[in-house]
Design a protein around this motif. Structure first.
Motif, mmCIF file in Angstrom:
data_model
loop_
_atom_site.group_PDB
_atom_site.id
_atom_site.type_symbol
_atom_site.label_atom_id
_atom_site.label_comp_id
_atom_site.label_asym_id
_atom_site.label_seq_id
_atom_site.Cartn_x
_atom_site.Cartn_y
_atom_site.Cartn_z
ATOM 1 N N ASN A 84 40.526 -8.178 12.005
ATOM 2 C CA ASN A 84 41.027 -9.392 12.653
ATOM 3 C C ASN A 84 40.420 -9.582 14.037
ATOM 4 O O ASN A 84 40.045 -10.704 14.410
ATOM 5 C CB ASN A 84 42.553 -9.342 12.740
ATOM 6 C CG ASN A 84 43.229 -9.549 11.393
ATOM 7 O OD1 ASN A 84 42.712 -10.255 10.535
ATOM 8 N ND2 ASN A 84 44.377 -8.921 11.200
ATOM 9 N N PHE A 137 36.779 -10.692 13.699
ATOM 10 C CA PHE A 137 36.672 -12.104 13.316
ATOM 11 C C PHE A 137 36.950 -13.004 14.521
ATOM 12 O O PHE A 137 36.245 -13.998 14.744
ATOM 13 C CB PHE A 137 37.646 -12.415 12.183
ATOM 14 C CG PHE A 137 37.467 -13.787 11.595
ATOM 15 C CD1 PHE A 137 36.524 -14.003 10.607
ATOM 16 C CD2 PHE A 137 38.227 -14.862 12.039
ATOM 17 C CE1 PHE A 137 36.338 -15.274 10.066
ATOM 18 C CE2 PHE A 137 38.045 -16.128 11.514
ATOM 19 C CZ PHE A 137 37.095 -16.335 10.522
ATOM 20 N N ARG A 138 37.975 -12.649 15.284
ATOM 21 C CA ARG A 138 38.304 -13.435 16.476
ATOM 22 C C ARG A 138 37.149 -13.438 17.464
ATOM 23 O O ARG A 138 36.806 -14.473 18.049
ATOM 24 C CB ARG A 138 39.548 -12.850 17.152
ATOM 25 C CG ARG A 138 39.920 -13.521 18.471
ATOM 26 C CD ARG A 138 40.998 -12.758 19.216
ATOM 27 N NE ARG A 138 40.540 -11.467 19.716
ATOM 28 C CZ ARG A 138 39.831 -11.309 20.826
ATOM 29 N NH1 ARG A 138 39.432 -12.352 21.536
ATOM 30 N NH2 ARG A 138 39.478 -10.086 21.219
ATOM 31 N N PRO A 164 31.265 -18.568 15.129
ATOM 32 C CA PRO A 164 30.987 -19.015 13.758
ATOM 33 C C PRO A 164 29.539 -18.709 13.385
ATOM 34 O O PRO A 164 28.614 -18.946 14.161
ATOM 35 C CB PRO A 164 31.238 -20.526 13.828
ATOM 36 C CG PRO A 164 32.226 -20.688 14.939
ATOM 37 C CD PRO A 164 31.837 -19.640 15.953
ATOM 38 N N ARG A 206 28.299 -12.000 12.502
ATOM 39 C CA ARG A 206 28.294 -10.975 11.452
ATOM 40 C C ARG A 206 28.904 -9.662 11.937
ATOM 41 O O ARG A 206 28.671 -9.222 13.065
ATOM 42 C CB ARG A 206 26.869 -10.726 10.978
ATOM 43 C CG ARG A 206 26.718 -9.549 9.998
ATOM 44 C CD ARG A 206 25.336 -9.484 9.400
ATOM 45 N NE ARG A 206 25.096 -10.636 8.533
ATOM 46 C CZ ARG A 206 23.968 -10.835 7.867
ATOM 47 N NH1 ARG A 206 22.964 -9.965 7.976
ATOM 48 N NH2 ARG A 206 23.825 -11.895 7.086
ATOM 49 N N GLY A 226 39.341 -13.684 7.175
ATOM 50 C CA GLY A 226 38.514 -14.882 7.257
ATOM 51 C C GLY A 226 37.050 -14.673 6.929
ATOM 52 O O GLY A 226 36.279 -15.633 6.865
ATOM 53 N N PHE A 227 36.629 -13.437 6.717
ATOM 54 C CA PHE A 227 35.226 -13.132 6.446
ATOM 55 C C PHE A 227 34.824 -13.488 5.021
ATOM 56 O O PHE A 227 35.644 -13.480 4.101
ATOM 57 C CB PHE A 227 34.951 -11.642 6.656
ATOM 58 C CG PHE A 227 34.891 -11.198 8.086
ATOM 59 C CD1 PHE A 227 33.771 -11.458 8.870
ATOM 60 C CD2 PHE A 227 35.949 -10.497 8.659
ATOM 61 C CE1 PHE A 227 33.700 -11.035 10.185
ATOM 62 C CE2 PHE A 227 35.889 -10.068 9.972
ATOM 63 C CZ PHE A 227 34.769 -10.338 10.747
ATOM 64 N N ASP A 279 30.317 -11.757 6.971
ATOM 65 C CA ASP A 279 29.924 -12.899 7.792
ATOM 66 C C ASP A 279 31.126 -13.781 8.112
ATOM 67 O O ASP A 279 32.000 -14.009 7.265
ATOM 68 C CB ASP A 279 28.872 -13.745 7.075
ATOM 69 C CG ASP A 279 27.522 -13.064 7.011
ATOM 70 O OD1 ASP A 279 27.315 -12.070 7.747
ATOM 71 O OD2 ASP A 279 26.664 -13.524 6.228
ATOM 72 N N LYS A 280 31.157 -14.274 9.348
ATOM 73 C CA LYS A 280 32.132 -15.294 9.706
ATOM 74 C C LYS A 280 31.508 -16.648 9.377
ATOM 75 O O LYS A 280 30.404 -16.956 9.823
ATOM 76 C CB LYS A 280 32.448 -15.220 11.199
ATOM 77 C CG LYS A 280 33.473 -16.246 11.664
ATOM 78 C CD LYS A 280 33.923 -15.984 13.088
ATOM 79 C CE LYS A 280 34.975 -16.997 13.539
ATOM 80 N NZ LYS A 280 35.529 -16.678 14.878
ATOM 81 N N ALA A 285 35.818 -20.435 4.248
ATOM 82 C CA ALA A 285 35.596 -19.046 3.845
ATOM 83 C C ALA A 285 35.744 -18.906 2.340
ATOM 84 O O ALA A 285 36.472 -19.652 1.709
ATOM 85 C CB ALA A 285 36.599 -18.155 4.562
#
Length: 303
Positions: A161, A164-165, A169, A172, A218-219, A295-296, A303
């Motif tokens: 998490n 991702f934060r 965008p 990676r 979210g990845f 990847d984001k 996603a």
């Protein structure tokens, strides 16, 4: 994540296995290594360092990091991978919960351009580290090589998490970790507790659960690479040879001729390291070594 001071005892001479590994050549890197069959016979001549460097190079190559990009090296240890990112032109921040490791990283690599180090928990990042703001969407890449198994299941979820934060965008995360083949309780895999006590961890993430947890964060999963054979299986074979030699007086003498630092071990140390290595080989049958490229999604891409 566990207390950095407790974790430090796995990576200093409090651990007899670490002492042995240090005498065999472990230095700025503390990963297992990536062993190819043609080069395997050279381990006796070179020690583990070239193989550890190969594993680090393979892990970093998955990042596809570009000069000028901002990269977080999570669980950076003594800083060798962070330094390699800096040498490639990245702005690299290495973080680790172990102050002794960060102190050593700063001594070795702190003067390199674009490289900074900070004591920080990758599962609960502060607002800034080494005067670099850790804001949402501020990093291009996150790298974590052979550290997340220390985090615990909830810590690994938090790390995903946080990564991702932190990523912009299109950014990676490359996560390389020791994983479990099943969701079998760790106590069944390590009944004596020797492996967990040696490396100060509580459990292993089932290899198939990582992508699900990453997806929940979210990845999207771009690649999953199984490096079990070149890393764990071949390391286990080398360990078997070491234990075979260490189990006899003549074998110990031969090992001490090749690696004189091993002469500091007494009979009790030898017995302990043999037991620990055998426990590692037993748990190795139920573990995998897995590299995840996560990847984001780019802005506007679901996603």
């Amino acid at each position: 994540m566990g207390d950095g001071r407790d974790l430090a005892s796995a990576y200093n001479d409090d651990s007899v296995l670490f002492r042995v590994l240090r005498h065999l050549g472990w230095d700025s890197l503390a990963d297992i290594g990536y062993f190819t069959l043609p080069t395997l016979p050279f381990v006796v001549l070179t020690g583990p360092v070239p193989f550890q460097r190969r594993l680090a190079r393979r892990s970093l190559a998955l990042l596809d990091a570009r000069p000028g990009q901002l990269v977080l090296d999570a669980g950076c240890g003594r800083g060798a991978t962070t330094a390699r990112l800096g040498a490639a032109g990245c702005r690299a921040l290495g973080v680790d919960v172990q102050r002794a490791q960060i102190d050593q990283a700063r001594r070795r690599f702190g003067g390199l351009p674009g490289v900074r180090f900070a004591v920080a928990d990758a599962t609960a990042l502060p607002g800034q580290a080494a005067r670099i703001p850790l804001k949402d969407g501020s990093f291009d890449r996150v790298h974590c090589l052979e550290a997340a198994f220390h985090f615990g299941h909830e810590g690994r979820r938090s790390f995903l998490n946080e990564s991702f934060r932190l990523l912009r965008p299109g950014g990676r995360l490359v996560l390389v970790d020791v994983t479990s083949r099943t969701d079998q309780p760790i106590g069944a895999l390590d009944p004596t507790g020797l492996v967990r006590a040696t490396w100060r961890f509580d459990d292993l993430e089932p290899c198939e659960r990582y992508p699900r947890t990453a997806s929940a964060a979210g990845f999207t999963t771009r690649r999953i690479l199984d490096w079990t054979t070149p890393v764990l299986h071949r390391a286990a074979g080398l360990c078997a040879l070491f234990v075979g030699a260490a189990s006899t007086r003549a074998g110990r003498r031969a090992l001490c001729v090749r690696w004189p630092g091993l002469r500091t071990l007494d009979a009790r140390d030898w017995d302990e390291v043999i037991a620990v290595v055998r426990a590692h080989r037993a748990i190795g049958r139920a573990t995998r070594y897995t590299a995840y490229v996560l990847d984001k999604p780019a802005a506007g891409v679901a996603a």
